[in-house]
Design a protein around this motif. Structure first.
Motif, PDB file in Angstrom:
ATOM      1  N   VAL A  17       3.895  38.641  14.256  1.00 25.99           N
ATOM      2  CA  VAL A  17       4.921  38.307  15.250  1.00 25.99           C
ATOM      3  C   VAL A  17       4.985  36.791  15.440  1.00 25.99           C
ATOM      4  N   CYS A  20       6.423  35.082  12.186  1.00 25.72           N
ATOM      5  CA  CYS A  20       7.852  35.382  12.018  1.00 25.72           C
ATOM      6  C   CYS A  20       8.698  34.662  13.053  1.00 25.72           C
ATOM      7  N   SER A  21       8.190  34.543  14.274  1.00 25.87           N
ATOM      8  CA  SER A  21       8.968  33.877  15.328  1.00 25.87           C
ATOM      9  C   SER A  21       9.077  32.369  15.092  1.00 25.87           C
ATOM     10  N   LEU A  28      12.971  38.236  13.605  1.00 24.05           N
ATOM     11  CA  LEU A  28      12.118  39.320  14.073  1.00 24.05           C
ATOM     12  C   LEU A  28      12.992  40.257  14.897  1.00 24.05           C
TER      13      LEU A  28
END
Length: 58
Positions: A17, A20-21, A28
């Protein structure tokens, strides 16, 4: 644009997370986990919007 769903919010799920952010070419789209409090915690940390039992980026 690559769309990513992260399933699981354990150690590696949180890393996915976070990474990806931070990536410009990655969106995401969802975080899924049976532990809704953990999903909400990650959603708040990475500015995600709740959608049912999972989260989706604003």
């Amino acid at each position: 644009m690559i769309r990513v769903e992260v399933v699981g919010t354990g150690y590696m799920g949180e890393n996915h997370v976070r990474i990806c952010s931070e990536m410009e070419d990655v969106r995401l789209i969802e975080i899924s986990d049976p532990n809704s409090s953990r999903v909400k915690e990650l959603a708040a940390r990475y500015k995600l919007q709740e959608k049912k039992k999972s989260m989706i980026r604003k």
